[in-house]
Design an enzyme around this catalytic site. Structure first.
Site, PDB file in Angstrom:
ATOM      1  N   ASP A  83      -0.159  -4.925  -4.946  1.00 21.74           N
ATOM      2  CA  ASP A  83      -1.261  -5.846  -4.677  1.00 21.74           C
ATOM      3  C   ASP A  83      -1.976  -5.599  -3.355  1.00 21.74           C
ATOM      4  O   ASP A  83      -2.738  -6.443  -2.894  1.00 21.74           O
ATOM      5  CB  ASP A  83      -0.747  -7.284  -4.706  1.00 21.74           C
ATOM      6  CG  ASP A  83       0.326  -7.551  -3.655  1.00 21.74           C
ATOM      7  OD1 ASP A  83       0.935  -6.599  -3.180  1.00 21.74           O
ATOM      8  OD2 ASP A  83       0.539  -8.733  -3.319  1.00 21.74           O
ATOM      9  N   GLU A  84      -1.773  -4.436  -2.760  1.00 23.49           N
ATOM     10  CA  GLU A  84      -2.286  -4.225  -1.406  1.00 23.49           C
ATOM     11  C   GLU A  84      -2.581  -2.746  -1.189  1.00 23.49           C
ATOM     12  O   GLU A  84      -1.805  -1.880  -1.582  1.00 23.49           O
ATOM     13  CB  GLU A  84      -1.235  -4.710  -0.408  1.00 23.49           C
ATOM     14  CG  GLU A  84      -1.627  -4.694   1.030  1.00 23.49           C
ATOM     15  CD  GLU A  84      -0.490  -5.202   1.918  1.00 23.49           C
ATOM     16  OE1 GLU A  84      -0.726  -5.296   3.136  1.00 23.49           O
ATOM     17  OE2 GLU A  84       0.623  -5.470   1.419  1.00 23.49           O
ATOM     18  N   ASP A 137      -6.192  -7.085  -0.239  1.00 21.97           N
ATOM     19  CA  ASP A 137      -4.919  -7.761  -0.495  1.00 21.97           C
ATOM     20  C   ASP A 137      -5.151  -8.849  -1.546  1.00 21.97           C
ATOM     21  O   ASP A 137      -5.944  -9.772  -1.327  1.00 21.97           O
ATOM     22  CB  ASP A 137      -4.397  -8.376   0.812  1.00 21.97           C
ATOM     23  CG  ASP A 137      -2.940  -8.814   0.721  1.00 21.97           C
ATOM     24  OD1 ASP A 137      -2.311  -8.557  -0.323  1.00 21.97           O
ATOM     25  OD2 ASP A 137      -2.445  -9.405   1.688  1.00 21.97           O
TER      26      ASP A 137
END
Length: 359
Positions: free
Chosen positions: A107-108, A13
């Site tokens: 983003d993860e 993350d």
């Protein structure tokens, strides 16, 4: 030991991703409270830097509320194409370690490194290497959680944020989960957490003491999921190239909309963005949903489903216009409009099919 406990799952993350990219690219923003989003009266914070979070600024917060909490807050317009490019860099690093990558957002992502391309026995070491490479190649930091299932890996990545890493070993999951509040569980939102509290469930241990039938009675099908995670159980595999279930975009207007022409004009930029995303990703969908929030904050949706996925932007526009006509005459102003496409498929799988509407 169940086979699931032999898996090695990493949840990566990025730390305050959008805001961190802006601070990286503009040295004047470094060390200052930054919000990505619109500063106008009805703007919304899309992301907040850690400096801003110290004042209580959070994503999805109204911009005016954010400014009251942090008068020194600097707003930056989002640059999604830049964020996408950085995300591609990060995913290229992932791909050097495993083909089993399940993106959750820009983003993860989850990575299954049980059998990895580097033949490295330690998932902890792989996570450390990936985080170090992300920092060197992008100038950004990431946090990681390592465990034997997705639920625990997600919890672990939150445990040492920002720029941290945490491992939950087989045999440690149950003890780790029972001490957490139910609001810390991934998949338990604020409304559900409040309902659990009303029923006397405050921690993972409280949740574990409830029979599955009782949980299903109060929470429907989700009750089985809550029953499992209270026992640190999650059998879901990491699914590579997971197809998104929906693509959507919405906007809050500075002034309320009152006419059909205003509604059409207001929805057009969001429609364009959704269609462009589908085109870039080779996606096509069958269900179009228009979201409406009135001036009094009442929220409704209007949807239409086709037998086969939409084949052109013109058809999407036609359906959106027809859905907007169902709102007329307007008894109150409209402060927000959004559009989404769901029931997504890859465009290649739908080639040659003709459109038929289900009314």
């Amino acid at each position: 030991m169940p086979p699931e406990e032999n898996r090695k799952i990493i949840h990566l993350d990025m730390d305050a991703f959008y805001a961190s990219v802006e601070q990286r690219d503009n040295p004047e923003l470094r060390g200052r409270p930054v919000a990505v989003g619109g500063s106008r009266q009805r703007g919304v914070v899309a992301a907040a830097s850690y400096e801003a979070r110290q004042y209580g600024v959070r994503s999805a917060m109204a911009s005016m509320v954010a400014i009251r909490k942090c008068p020194a807050l600097t707003f930056v317009k989002p640059r999604f194409e830049v964020y996408k490019a950085v995300s591609n860099q990060i995913h290229a690093i992932f791909a050097e370690y495993t083909p089993l990558i399940e993106p959750l957002s820009l983003d993860e992502a989850y990575l299954d490194v049980t059998h990895n391309l580097k033949n490295m026995p330690s998932a902890t070491r792989i996570a450390e290497e990936i985080r170090a490479r992300i920092h060197v190649e992008t100038g950004l930091t990431a946090s990681a959680g390592v465990s034997y299932n997705k639920f625990l890996a997600k919890l672990a990545s939150d445990y040492r944020k920002p720029n941290g890493q945490f491992l939950i070993r087989p045999g440690q999951g149950l003890a780790f989960v029972e001490t957490l509040t139910v609001g810390q569980f991934h998949g338990v939102g604020r409304v559900t957490a409040a309902k659990m509290n009303e029923l006397g469930i405050f921690t993972g241990l409280d949740l574990r003491q409830q029979p599955e039938a009782w949980l299903r009675q109060h929470f429907g099908k989700a009750g089985s999921y809550y029953h499992a995670i209270a026992r640190a159980e999650d059998h879901r595999p990491v699914k590579a190239d997971r197809l998104r279930k929906s693509v959507g975009s919405e906007n809050t207007f500075e002034q309320d909309l009152w006419t059909y022409d205003e509604l059409v004009a207001g929805l057009q930029p969001e429609l364009e963005q959704v269609w462009a995303y589908c085109q870039r990703g080779g996606l096509a969908g069958r269900t179009v949903t228009v979201k409406v929030k009135y001036a009094d904050f009442q929220q409704i949706t209007r949807s239409r489903t086709t037998l086969v996925p939409l084949s052109s932007k013109a058809l999407l526009e036609q359906i959106c216009r027809e859905l907007l006509t169902t709102l007329l005459p307007l008894a109150k102003g409209v402060r927000l409009l959004g559009v989404s496409i769901s029931n997504l498929h890859t465009a290649e799988a739908t080639a040659g099919q003709q459109l038929t509407l289900i009314f």
